[in-house]
Scaffold this motif. Structure first.
Motif, PDB file in Angstrom:
ATOM      1  N   LEU A 121       0.846  -1.201   0.000  1.00 46.04           N
ATOM      2  CA  LEU A 121       0.000   0.000   0.000  1.00 46.04           C
ATOM      3  C   LEU A 121       0.880   1.250   0.000  1.00 46.04           C
ATOM      4  CD1 LEU A 121      -2.943   0.705   0.038  1.00 46.04           C
ATOM      5  CD2 LEU A 121      -2.888   0.714   2.516  1.00 46.04           C
ATOM      6  N   GLY A 122       1.914   1.237   0.836  1.00 45.73           N
ATOM      7  CA  GLY A 122       2.830   2.366   0.902  1.00 45.73           C
ATOM      8  C   GLY A 122       3.510   2.623  -0.429  1.00 45.73           C
ATOM      9  N   ARG A 123       3.963   1.564  -1.064  1.00 50.54           N
ATOM     10  CA  ARG A 123       4.667   1.739  -2.346  1.00 50.54           C
ATOM     11  C   ARG A 123       3.723   2.222  -3.427  1.00 50.54           C
ATOM     12  NH1 ARG A 123       7.657  -3.768  -2.027  1.00 50.54           N
ATOM     13  NH2 ARG A 123       9.072  -3.306  -0.309  1.00 50.54           N
ATOM     14  N   PHE A 124       2.500   1.662  -3.395  1.00 45.28           N
ATOM     15  CA  PHE A 124       1.525   2.076  -4.396  1.00 45.28           C
ATOM     16  C   PHE A 124       1.231   3.571  -4.254  1.00 45.28           C
ATOM     17  CE2 PHE A 124      -2.974   2.503  -5.779  1.00 45.28           C
ATOM     18  CZ  PHE A 124      -2.754   2.237  -7.116  1.00 45.28           C
ATOM     19  N   THR A 125       1.119   4.013  -3.004  1.00 45.96           N
ATOM     20  CA  THR A 125       0.840   5.435  -2.776  1.00 45.96           C
ATOM     21  C   THR A 125       1.968   6.307  -3.286  1.00 45.96           C
ATOM     22  OG1 THR A 125      -0.136   4.683  -0.746  1.00 45.96           O
ATOM     23  CG2 THR A 125       0.030   7.028  -1.036  1.00 45.96           C
ATOM     24  N   GLU A 126       3.199   5.831  -3.063  1.00 43.62           N
ATOM     25  CA  GLU A 126       4.348   6.598  -3.524  1.00 43.62           C
ATOM     26  C   GLU A 126       4.266   6.830  -5.030  1.00 43.62           C
ATOM     27  OE1 GLU A 126       7.856   4.684  -2.281  1.00 43.62           O
ATOM     28  OE2 GLU A 126       8.894   6.553  -1.808  1.00 43.62           O
ATOM     29  N   LEU A 127       3.628   5.889  -5.723  1.00 38.44           N
ATOM     30  CA  LEU A 127       3.475   5.983  -7.168  1.00 38.44           C
ATOM     31  C   LEU A 127       2.309   6.890  -7.539  1.00 38.44           C
ATOM     32  CD1 LEU A 127       4.788   4.413  -9.611  1.00 38.44           C
ATOM     33  CD2 LEU A 127       2.722   3.040  -9.572  1.00 38.44           C
ATOM     34  N   PRO A 182       1.992  11.357  -6.321  1.00 42.61           N
ATOM     35  CA  PRO A 182       2.506  12.417  -7.191  1.00 42.61           C
ATOM     36  C   PRO A 182       1.623  12.664  -8.402  1.00 42.61           C
ATOM     37  CG  PRO A 182       4.259  10.940  -6.564  1.00 42.61           C
ATOM     38  CD  PRO A 182       2.988  10.310  -6.098  1.00 42.61           C
ATOM     39  N   ILE A 183       0.989  11.605  -8.936  1.00 45.03           N
ATOM     40  CA  ILE A 183       0.086  11.810 -10.077  1.00 45.03           C
ATOM     41  C   ILE A 183      -1.040  12.749  -9.667  1.00 45.03           C
ATOM     42  CG2 ILE A 183      -1.491  10.684 -11.696  1.00 45.03           C
ATOM     43  CD1 ILE A 183       0.158   8.175 -11.441  1.00 45.03           C
ATOM     44  N   GLY A 184      -1.622  12.453  -8.498  1.00 47.22           N
ATOM     45  CA  GLY A 184      -2.710  13.300  -8.016  1.00 47.22           C
ATOM     46  C   GLY A 184      -2.266  14.733  -7.811  1.00 47.22           C
ATOM     47  N   MET A 185      -1.083  14.892  -7.194  1.00 43.57           N
ATOM     48  CA  MET A 185      -0.596  16.250  -6.931  1.00 43.57           C
ATOM     49  C   MET A 185      -0.364  17.002  -8.234  1.00 43.57           C
ATOM     50  SD  MET A 185       2.193  15.905  -3.972  1.00 43.57           S
ATOM     51  CE  MET A 185       2.013  14.941  -2.544  1.00 43.57           C
ATOM     52  N   ILE A 235     -10.170  13.497 -16.892  1.00 41.82           N
ATOM     53  CA  ILE A 235      -8.816  13.125 -16.493  1.00 41.82           C
ATOM     54  C   ILE A 235      -8.654  13.311 -14.997  1.00 41.82           C
ATOM     55  CG2 ILE A 235      -6.371  13.685 -16.756  1.00 41.82           C
ATOM     56  CD1 ILE A 235      -7.106  14.747 -19.541  1.00 41.82           C
ATOM     57  N   PHE A 236      -9.204  14.440 -14.537  1.00 48.57           N
ATOM     58  CA  PHE A 236      -9.132  14.737 -13.119  1.00 48.57           C
ATOM     59  C   PHE A 236      -9.849  13.661 -12.306  1.00 48.57           C
ATOM     60  CE2 PHE A 236     -11.654  16.445  -9.645  1.00 48.57           C
ATOM     61  CZ  PHE A 236     -10.651  16.770  -8.766  1.00 48.57           C
ATOM     62  N   VAL A 237     -11.045  13.263 -12.752  1.00 44.13           N
ATOM     63  CA  VAL A 237     -11.802  12.270 -11.992  1.00 44.13           C
ATOM     64  C   VAL A 237     -11.049  10.939 -11.981  1.00 44.13           C
ATOM     65  CG1 VAL A 237     -13.936  10.940 -11.912  1.00 44.13           C
ATOM     66  CG2 VAL A 237     -14.022  13.371 -12.287  1.00 44.13           C
ATOM     67  N   ALA A 238     -10.369  10.628 -13.074  1.00 43.86           N
ATOM     68  CA  ALA A 238      -9.587   9.393 -13.110  1.00 43.86           C
ATOM     69  C   ALA A 238      -8.495   9.418 -12.047  1.00 43.86           C
ATOM     70  CB  ALA A 238      -8.987   9.202 -14.500  1.00 43.86           C
ATOM     71  N   ALA A 239      -7.769  10.549 -11.967  1.00 42.01           N
ATOM     72  CA  ALA A 239      -6.716  10.671 -10.956  1.00 42.01           C
ATOM     73  C   ALA A 239      -7.318  10.636  -9.559  1.00 42.01           C
ATOM     74  CB  ALA A 239      -5.943  11.974 -11.158  1.00 42.01           C
ATOM     75  N   TRP A 240      -8.472  11.232  -9.428  1.00 38.01           N
ATOM     76  CA  TRP A 240      -9.160  11.281  -8.143  1.00 38.01           C
ATOM     77  C   TRP A 240      -9.525   9.867  -7.693  1.00 38.01           C
ATOM     78  CZ3 TRP A 240     -14.208  10.356  -6.321  1.00 38.01           C
ATOM     79  CH2 TRP A 240     -14.510  10.964  -5.106  1.00 38.01           C
ATOM     80  N   LEU A 241      -9.967   9.047  -8.658  1.00 42.77           N
ATOM     81  CA  LEU A 241     -10.355   7.674  -8.327  1.00 42.77           C
ATOM     82  C   LEU A 241      -9.173   6.876  -7.801  1.00 42.77           C
ATOM     83  CD1 LEU A 241     -12.844   6.555 -11.076  1.00 42.77           C
ATOM     84  CD2 LEU A 241     -13.186   6.607  -8.633  1.00 42.77           C
TER      85      LEU A 241
END
Lengths: 391, 365
Positions: free
Chosen positions: B140-146, B149-152, B269-275
């Motif tokens: 989970l931690g590694r996935f978040t690290e990935l 940044p996309i979300g940001m 695109i935004f909603v995809a990143a949000w998901l």
């Protein structure tokens, strides 16, 4: 083993996903609307007019027009009525054989009669629906919105596209405004600001034997709260734009210094404005200062304009014309009591403590407000010829 | 040992940050809170000192019990009654997960897919999140690290694309109704930050214990910077009066992006990143909840609890999210802080007092 079973489960779920979106809509099952007209009928019902594109017909027309110049329509204008806009839209399903798709809609036109009864109930559907975009251009039609949408554009195949191009071009004349749905929302929600929306009218255009109706961008509709109360003509509209600081370019015509009947045209190159709200004994006094830089664009008299004295004189005359335009807009707005200049907002920002008292009676305060206009102009260049070419 | 994984401080900050930010991006509740005028951006900045101060009970508890998670040290401090506290927190977390998933489905069915049944979104997303939680904290931690940044980048990209339409004058007049309302809203922002509980549960998995301070300070700073960006964008773009009429202010802001008539309609695109972010959030909630249950009842494994938990959350969320009006009422500044503050400040505070009085745990300054 357990891992494998979860993998199977995921694969099954993938199969669910790849079948596509739940509320998918195929292009051939949509009626794509480009323009939306809103009118109020005499019995209080709402009439919607949709400008729907016919993709197949549009295609064949471009092919046919080469051979026989056929008059095939690429667009279909249809009307529907109901007690509310949404009901009208769903009543329309009885005649429109495809699902109405508003995401591509470009213009919303409101009829004059409907606008007199208030626009905010008419636009509610547009804010609420997720497929209507805030960047739609809004217009007020002189007459019925249906008539405007039924007229054809000579240049563009699509009237909505033509209207969109027209408002984009207002920057070069600064005699009409560009108002999007977002702008209208912003000024409707404010207590002191009153909205203004660009107007449209039908004019007769004679082409050879037949006369055609042509849609023209004209005047600016003024609202008290959300009711249409008056119009700014092009001159007053520019006055409004000077105060709002939205003049980008345009032509100022002044009388020639030597001969009052001859004209000189000056092109606006750069303009900026400052609005300074003040309170004098609790009464609002506004100072609007406009700075403008122009180029000599054309002269119809024969004297040499390229002298310091004449340039000075032209600068003064230019300033007077701008002052007149601003004064005309102010006079009409103050007579109607509509604060389209966002003065109330300026007072709110500068005098947050005193503002609540002013806000209560803002319409009266605005009507009685003294507005000082200061205009500074500068004439810069004169083009490729210095002296007029004559013998 | 229930969980053998370790995560770095960076992963932890991003995990907590993503989980909180996702809800704020969709529902920017700050806009509707006092002072109710263009000064709400001050509230966001106000939240930082408040958070650093009011989260101190969690901080000192973590210092005292550095090998134990929140659910373990409640029992260590209070004995048997500590389990009751733990169960209370589990119920709270289930409620919060249900609320998040209900908010998510309402957001998605309002802005993008209005015909799809919300139940479909809830079940698919929760099952996928359960899979992520099943994989444990490390993945989970590694996935978040990935993903984070996309979300940001998406959020910052949106803000940059909107800069040309913003009007800094919308922020005037400054401090129209004084600082006190902002102080209250700062408290409200702090109370929505239930990720502090997640932090208390996850801290034992931090690979370097010394990085506790980094997490404690870095997480709120990152949050406040982003919350400030969102709020300021919305206000500068729409003006406060219009912004407060909107259900999803930041989403509405994205809809108005228009760069030279070419870059438009980027909200999908935004909603995809949000998901993606929401997926992380739900996985984290599920993970913390099942871990908590297993720690309270001293189970050997937590994984078999995931699917039962999902099957509990889905019906609860359907009950909660009856309609958006009721839900927004509950999460508004009038009701929500009095509910959530108990769990993220009052109970930990008394736990800390008890620990000090009963001399539980060893204090290493």
């Amino acid at each position: 083993m357990k891992y494998r079973s979860i993998l199977y489960l995921l694969c099954l779920m993938m199969a669910l996903m790849v079948s596509g979106c739940w509320n998918y809509s195929e292009l051939k099952e949509l009626s794509i609307s480009y323009g939306l007209g809103i009118d109020q009928l005499d019995d209080g019902q709402i009439q919607l007019t949709l400008l729907i594109s016919l993709p197949m017909a549009g295609k064949s027309s471009s092919q046919k027009s080469n051979s026989n110049g056929g008059e095939e329509k690429g667009y279909w204008v249809t009307t529907m009525t109901g007690r509310t806009l949404f009901e009208a839209l769903s009543n329309g399903r009885d005649q429109v054989s495809r699902k109405t798709f508003l995401a591509q809609n470009k213009v919303i036109i409101i009829g004059e009669e409907a606008a007199k009864n208030g626009i905010s109930p008419l636009l509610d559907l547009a804010y609420r629906r997720h497929d209507v975009r805030e960047l739609n251009n809004v217009f007020i039609a002189k007459g019925k919105a249906q008539d405007i949408l039924e007229a054809k554009s000579e240049q563009e195949e699509n009237l909505a596209k033509a209207l969109e191009n027209l408002v984009e071009a207002t920057g070069s004349t600064s005699k009409a405004t560009k108002t999007t749905l977002l702008d209208v929302m912003k000024s409707l929600v404010s207590k002191t600001n009153d909205p203004f929306i660009s107007g449209l009218e039908l004019v007769d255009h004679s082409a050879g034997k037949e006369t055609k109706k042509l849609v023209k961008l004209s005047d600016t509709a003024l609202f008290k709260d959300d009711r249409l109360v008056g119009w700014f003509n092009p001159k007053e509209t520019r006055g409004l734009l000077w105060i709002l600081g939205e003049v980008k370019s345009g032509i100022i015509v002044v009388d020639a210094p030597d001969d009052e009947s001859k004209k000189v045209a000056i092109e606006i190159m750069k303009a900026s404005r400052k609005v300074k709200p003040e309170l004098m004994d609790g009464k609002p006094v506004m100072t609007v200062s406009v700075e403008e830089v122009g180029n000599l664009g054309e002269q119809m008299t024969s004297i040499n304009m390229a002298t310091p004295e004449n340039f000075k004189e032209l600068e003064n005359r230019q300033a007077n014309v701008i002052k007149e335009e601003i004064q005309a807009a102010l006079d009409k707005a103050q007579a109607l009591g509509v604060d389209v200049f966002k003065f109330g907002q300026e007072y709110h920002r500068k005098f947050p403590k005193e503002f609540p008292a002013l806000e209560e009676n803002w319409e009266e305060e605005f009507k009685k407000m003294t507005v000082n206009i200061e205009v500074k102009t500068k004439l810069n260049a004169l083009g490729l010829t210095a002296e007029p070419v004559k013998d | 040992m229930l969980e053998g994984g370790k995560i770095t401080s960076k992963q932890m900050i991003l995990l907590l940050f993503t989980s909180r930010m996702i809800t704020w991006i969709a529902f920017l509740f700050v806009i509707f809170a006092p002072p109710g005028n263009q000064d709400v951006w001050i509230d966001c900045l106000m939240a930082l000192p408040l958070q650093l101060l009011l989260a101190l009970p969690f901080y000192f508890l973590a210092k005292r019990f550095d090998k134990q998670s929140f659910f373990e040290y409640t029992t260590a401090i209070l004995g048997k009654p500590g389990k009751g506290i733990g169960i209370l927190y589990i119920l709270f977390l289930i409620h919060m997960s249900a609320l998040s998933i209900a908010q998510f489905s309402i957001f998605l069915t309002t802005v993008l897919m209005d015909i799809t049944p919300p139940l479909f979104f809830k079940i698919t997303l929760l099952i996928l999140s359960a899979f992520a939680a099943y994989k444990g904290i490390e993945s989970l931690g590694r996935f978040t690290e990935l993903v984070a940044p996309i979300g940001m980048i998406v959020v910052l990209g949106v803000v940059l694309a909107l800069v040309k339409d913003m009007d800094p004058k919308e922020f005037l007049p400054f401090l129209e109704s004084g600082l006190f309302p902002s102080f209250f809203t700062g408290l409200y922002i702090f109370s929505t930050n239930i990720e502090l509980i997640m932090m208390a549960v996850l801290l034992p998995f931090l690979n370097h214990r010394g990085k506790l301070n980094t997490v404690y300070i870095g997480f709120p700073i990152l949050l406040v910077v982003f919350l400030f960006t969102l709020t300021a964008t919305v206000i500068a773009l729409f003006g406060y009066d219009l912004a407060k009429t909107m259900t999803f202010p930041f989403y509405s802001a994205i809809r108005t992006i228009s760069l030279g008539n070419i870059i438009e309609r980027v909200e999908s695109i935004f909603v995809a990143a949000w998901l993606l972010g929401l997926y992380v959030k739900m996985a984290l909630y599920l993970y913390v909840t099942v871990l908590g249950i297993s720690q309270i009842f001293r189970l050997k494994v937590y994984r078999p609890l995931l699917l039962p938990l999902v099957s509990l959350i889905v019906p609860v969320s359907t009950l909660l999210g009856k309609n958006i009006v009721e839900m927004n009422e509950f999460t508004s500044f009038e009701i929500y802080p009095w509910y959530a503050l108990n769990f993220i400040f009052i109970i930990p505070f008394f736990l800390l007092l008890t620990a000090i009085v009963r001399r539980k745990g060893e204090y290493r300054p």
